[in-house]
Scaffold this motif. Sequence first.
Motif, PDB file in Angstrom:
ATOM      1  N   VAL A 108      32.988  50.456   2.135  1.00 59.58           N
ATOM      2  CA  VAL A 108      31.735  50.837   2.783  1.00 59.58           C
ATOM      3  C   VAL A 108      30.630  50.147   1.998  1.00 59.58           C
ATOM      4  O   VAL A 108      30.540  50.321   0.784  1.00 59.58           O
ATOM      5  CB  VAL A 108      31.519  52.363   2.767  1.00 59.58           C
ATOM      6  CG1 VAL A 108      30.183  52.718   3.408  1.00 59.58           C
ATOM      7  CG2 VAL A 108      32.665  53.073   3.475  1.00 59.58           C
ATOM      8  N   THR A 109      29.807  49.349   2.673  1.00 53.42           N
ATOM      9  CA  THR A 109      28.782  48.609   1.940  1.00 53.42           C
ATOM     10  C   THR A 109      27.391  48.922   2.467  1.00 53.42           C
ATOM     11  O   THR A 109      27.173  49.065   3.674  1.00 53.42           O
ATOM     12  CB  THR A 109      29.045  47.090   1.975  1.00 53.42           C
ATOM     13  OG1 THR A 109      28.209  46.433   1.006  1.00 53.42           O
ATOM     14  CG2 THR A 109      28.798  46.499   3.349  1.00 53.42           C
ATOM     15  N   ALA A 110      26.451  49.067   1.551  1.00 56.53           N
ATOM     16  CA  ALA A 110      25.080  49.444   1.895  1.00 56.53           C
ATOM     17  C   ALA A 110      24.299  48.235   2.381  1.00 56.53           C
ATOM     18  O   ALA A 110      24.136  47.256   1.662  1.00 56.53           O
ATOM     19  CB  ALA A 110      24.395  50.047   0.672  1.00 56.53           C
ATOM     20  N   SER A 111      23.809  48.327   3.607  1.00 59.18           N
ATOM     21  CA  SER A 111      22.850  47.359   4.117  1.00 59.18           C
ATOM     22  C   SER A 111      21.515  48.068   4.262  1.00 59.18           C
ATOM     23  O   SER A 111      21.259  49.078   3.586  1.00 59.18           O
ATOM     24  CB  SER A 111      23.334  46.759   5.442  1.00 59.18           C
ATOM     25  OG  SER A 111      22.456  45.724   5.864  1.00 59.18           O
ATOM     26  N   SER A 112      20.660  47.569   5.129  1.00 56.34           N
ATOM     27  CA  SER A 112      19.320  48.137   5.253  1.00 56.34           C
ATOM     28  C   SER A 112      18.821  48.026   6.679  1.00 56.34           C
ATOM     29  O   SER A 112      19.119  47.055   7.388  1.00 56.34           O
ATOM     30  CB  SER A 112      18.359  47.393   4.320  1.00 56.34           C
ATOM     31  OG  SER A 112      17.015  47.723   4.611  1.00 56.34           O
ATOM     32  N   ALA A 113      18.016  48.996   7.088  1.00 55.09           N
ATOM     33  CA  ALA A 113      17.368  48.936   8.396  1.00 55.09           C
ATOM     34  C   ALA A 113      16.413  47.764   8.502  1.00 55.09           C
ATOM     35  O   ALA A 113      16.055  47.346   9.612  1.00 55.09           O
ATOM     36  CB  ALA A 113      16.614  50.237   8.648  1.00 55.09           C
ATOM     37  N   ASP A 114      16.022  47.189   7.369  1.00 52.28           N
ATOM     38  CA  ASP A 114      15.109  46.046   7.401  1.00 52.28           C
ATOM     39  C   ASP A 114      15.694  44.847   8.134  1.00 52.28           C
ATOM     40  O   ASP A 114      14.950  43.955   8.535  1.00 52.28           O
ATOM     41  CB  ASP A 114      14.720  45.652   5.971  1.00 52.28           C
ATOM     42  CG  ASP A 114      13.691  46.590   5.378  1.00 52.28           C
ATOM     43  OD1 ASP A 114      12.495  46.388   5.629  1.00 52.28           O
ATOM     44  OD2 ASP A 114      14.080  47.539   4.686  1.00 52.28           O
ATOM     45  N   VAL A 115      17.006  44.824   8.320  1.00 57.35           N
ATOM     46  CA  VAL A 115      17.592  43.688   9.049  1.00 57.35           C
ATOM     47  C   VAL A 115      17.127  43.661  10.496  1.00 57.35           C
ATOM     48  O   VAL A 115      17.186  42.613  11.150  1.00 57.35           O
ATOM     49  CB  VAL A 115      19.138  43.704   8.995  1.00 57.35           C
ATOM     50  CG1 VAL A 115      19.633  43.650   7.557  1.00 57.35           C
ATOM     51  CG2 VAL A 115      19.726  44.897   9.732  1.00 57.35           C
ATOM     52  N   TYR A 116      16.645  44.780  11.045  1.00 55.91           N
ATOM     53  CA  TYR A 116      16.199  44.811  12.441  1.00 55.91           C
ATOM     54  C   TYR A 116      14.873  44.091  12.647  1.00 55.91           C
ATOM     55  O   TYR A 116      14.548  43.693  13.771  1.00 55.91           O
ATOM     56  CB  TYR A 116      16.056  46.257  12.918  1.00 55.91           C
ATOM     57  CG  TYR A 116      17.361  47.004  13.058  1.00 55.91           C
ATOM     58  CD1 TYR A 116      18.333  46.590  13.966  1.00 55.91           C
ATOM     59  CD2 TYR A 116      17.620  48.137  12.288  1.00 55.91           C
ATOM     60  CE1 TYR A 116      19.530  47.284  14.096  1.00 55.91           C
ATOM     61  CE2 TYR A 116      18.810  48.834  12.419  1.00 55.91           C
ATOM     62  CZ  TYR A 116      19.764  48.404  13.323  1.00 55.91           C
ATOM     63  OH  TYR A 116      20.948  49.097  13.454  1.00 55.91           O
ATOM     64  N   GLY A 117      14.090  43.962  11.587  1.00 60.15           N
ATOM     65  CA  GLY A 117      12.780  43.354  11.738  1.00 60.15           C
ATOM     66  C   GLY A 117      11.800  44.277  12.435  1.00 60.15           C
ATOM     67  O   GLY A 117      11.966  45.503  12.456  1.00 60.15           O
ATOM     68  N   ASP A 118      10.756  43.698  13.015  1.00 57.50           N
ATOM     69  CA  ASP A 118       9.680  44.453  13.662  1.00 57.50           C
ATOM     70  C   ASP A 118      10.068  44.744  15.110  1.00 57.50           C
ATOM     71  O   ASP A 118      10.028  43.867  15.968  1.00 57.50           O
ATOM     72  CB  ASP A 118       8.384  43.653  13.585  1.00 57.50           C
ATOM     73  CG  ASP A 118       7.176  44.467  14.034  1.00 57.50           C
ATOM     74  OD1 ASP A 118       7.358  45.622  14.456  1.00 57.50           O
ATOM     75  OD2 ASP A 118       6.053  43.925  13.973  1.00 57.50           O
ATOM     76  N   VAL A 119      10.431  45.987  15.382  1.00 55.99           N
ATOM     77  CA  VAL A 119      10.877  46.400  16.713  1.00 55.99           C
ATOM     78  C   VAL A 119       9.739  47.153  17.399  1.00 55.99           C
ATOM     79  O   VAL A 119       9.138  48.047  16.791  1.00 55.99           O
ATOM     80  CB  VAL A 119      12.126  47.310  16.606  1.00 55.99           C
ATOM     81  CG1 VAL A 119      12.555  47.804  17.983  1.00 55.99           C
ATOM     82  CG2 VAL A 119      13.257  46.551  15.924  1.00 55.99           C
ATOM     83  N   PRO A 120       9.419  46.829  18.662  1.00 56.11           N
ATOM     84  CA  PRO A 120       8.354  47.568  19.362  1.00 56.11           C
ATOM     85  C   PRO A 120       8.610  49.073  19.328  1.00 56.11           C
ATOM     86  O   PRO A 120       9.737  49.530  19.483  1.00 56.11           O
ATOM     87  CB  PRO A 120       8.428  47.028  20.797  1.00 56.11           C
ATOM     88  CG  PRO A 120       9.010  45.655  20.645  1.00 56.11           C
ATOM     89  CD  PRO A 120       9.981  45.754  19.498  1.00 56.11           C
TER      90      PRO A 120
END
Length: 299
Positions: A108-120
């Motif tokens: 299980v590896t930690a990523s981040s919601a920041d990968v989504y970028g700027d979402v409307p």
Amino acid sequence: MHVLVTGIGGFVGSRLARHLLERGDRVSGTYIEPRPALEGVELHAADLLDLAALEGVVREADPDAVINLAGLSHVGESWDWWRMSNYFRVNVVGTENVVRAAAGRRVVTASSADVYGDVPRDEQPIAESRPVAPQTPYALTKAAAERLAVAHGAVIVRSFNLIGPGQAPNFALAGWARQLAAIRRGEQEPVLKVGDLSTARDFTHVDDGAEAYRLLAEKGERGEVYNLASGRGVPMREILDRLLALAGVPPEVQEGAIEPRPYDIPFFSGDAGRLRALGWAPRRSLDEALQDIWRDFGL
């Protein structure tokens, strides 16, 4: 279950170790100096960039699952030109080393919601099916690390903002609490320096996050992505008002006194429906998280 946690001395890692031990799990962990003070944990010194060392730790510990929390995580610092290459090496190459060293074990590896970028905002809460669009150096390294990890069958956790006890004061809420504590003790003039309060973030107590990581180590589907989120974006101004009420001091608030990041997302909230379907739900409130942060620094 025997779980090996990389970066076990960090903010999330230390809380996860506590949760695993409370569940009766056997816990091993990797760290780089200084050695963390974690009773009941089998500790191994190993750098993410040293594949041979990681392979040796996995052979010695022989865990059922590996939870990879080690890495560099400060979005603002990732813009510093002298740090960018290190963010890539640690977050991308380091993740690849972990999944290789795991040798087929569940990861299980930690990523981040920041990968989504700027979402409307009208397209939020964000679901895992949304294409990634990283817009910061940190987010770019996480998106790249995800692709490597998925190729090895890892479970990916896109975490929104985890907050609570033990968070470093270079993150906003802990930094505010430290300033307020200093003001209350008379060690700082009654001026609170903050950044942009118009943004909103999705906050989850770190201990609820620890429970999610443990659940995914047991039940997460290999090669799949799970959001770790509350589902609600809370304005930073509201967060500050709640923290001021806890601190009991009325400082002058200097908004914009902290230099803004080169790129800052105005609103963020995540859909954790896939994680909830496995049986997870946040059990701690935002106010509980703020109280825990205040206790770290308050009187």
